[in-house]
Design an enzyme around this catalytic site. Structure first.
Site, short mmCIF file in Angstrom:
data_model
loop_
_atom_site.label_atom_id
_atom_site.label_comp_id
_atom_site.label_asym_id
_atom_site.label_seq_id
_atom_site.Cartn_x
_atom_site.Cartn_y
_atom_site.Cartn_z
N HIS A 1 -6.24 8.89 -7.02
CA HIS A 1 -5.30 8.05 -6.17
C HIS A 1 -4.72 6.95 -6.84
CE1 HIS A 1 -4.36 6.30 -2.14
NE2 HIS A 1 -4.75 5.17 -2.63
N SER B 1 -1.58 11.26 -3.06
CA SER B 1 -2.93 11.90 -3.67
C SER B 1 -3.57 13.09 -2.73
CB SER B 1 -3.90 10.95 -3.98
OG SER B 1 -4.09 10.04 -3.12
N HIS C 1 -0.40 5.16 -6.90
CA HIS C 1 0.05 3.98 -6.82
C HIS C 1 0.72 3.45 -7.96
CE1 HIS C 1 -1.64 2.27 -3.01
NE2 HIS C 1 -2.77 3.01 -3.50
N GLU D 1 0.50 2.83 1.30
CA GLU D 1 -0.45 4.30 1.32
C GLU D 1 0.19 5.35 2.07
OE1 GLU D 1 -3.11 4.46 -0.25
OE2 GLU D 1 -3.81 2.50 -0.55
FE FE2 Z 1 -4.42 3.15 -2.23
#
Ligand code: FE2
Length: 196
Positions: free
Chosen positions: A34, A101, A39, A82
């Site tokens: 993730h 993700s 990111h 997110e």
């Molecule tokens: Fe995150």
């Protein structure tokens, strides 16, 4: 607070553990996949990196205002960093790491008719509750990373917190009258309400 300080210093902390195969689509805690896959690539975009830094600085300042502004800022992070979508000439695209993700949510957020897709508005986002146990009921769509940066840097959020103080949060699945809602177009993509 430490997290905000890292972002304000243009640092992004990344965890070290990785999910098991049976957790491929959903994990409660962020893992290496993730953080690194979701990111880190976007941090190479200078405008997005500036947004993250400004967000961190906003978080450091907000901690002096109490819990309510922190909740507002958390929702902003949730619905952008997110779970954000971006409108491009090629159609809606994913930039949120929480979506990237998850294979299932990557498809769901672009193809399912179930969730709302609403044009980004910083106050609206900061008021909106979110789900941590299912795919999102609503995604907010930005026009570009400049829009995020402007929304975060121009105000010091003080007046926004003041205007929102004590306001009831908006449920995750709600659509409000002022929302710019994206609908399924005649072709493959999604078009914003009012656009022809
Ligand atoms: Fe995150």
């Amino acid at each position: 607070m430490t997290f905000f300080e890292h972002l304000a210093a243009r640092e992004f902390p990344v965890t070290w553990w990785i999910r098991r195969p049976d957790q491929i689509d959903y994990i409660a805690e962020p893992d290496l996949f993730h953080d690194l896959f979701g990111h880190v690539p976007l941090l190479m975009n200078p405008v997005f990196a500036d947004y993250m830094q400004a967000y961190g600085a906003g978080g450091v300042r907000a901690s002096t205002f109490g819990n309510e502004p922190l909740a507002n800022l958390t929702r902003l992070y949730w619905y952008t960093v997110e779970f954000g979508l971006i409108d491009t000439p090629q159609g809606l695209r994913i930039y949120g790491a929480g979506i990237l993700s998850s294979k299932g949510e990557s498809i769901h957020c672009l193809e399912s008719l179930a969730p709302n897709r609403i044009g980004f508005d910083v106050k609206r986002v900061m008021q909106t509750r979110y789900r941590i146990d299912s795919f999102q009921k609503t995604y907010f769509v930005i026009d570009g990373f400049e829009q995020l940066f402007k929304a975060t840097v121009d105000p010091d959020f003080g007046p926004i917190y003041y205007a929102m103080k004590g306001a009831e949060p908006v449920p995750a699945a709600s659509v409000l009258e002022a929302d710019r809602v994206f609908h399924r177009g005649t072709g493959e993509g999604w078009v914003a309400g009012g656009d022809v």
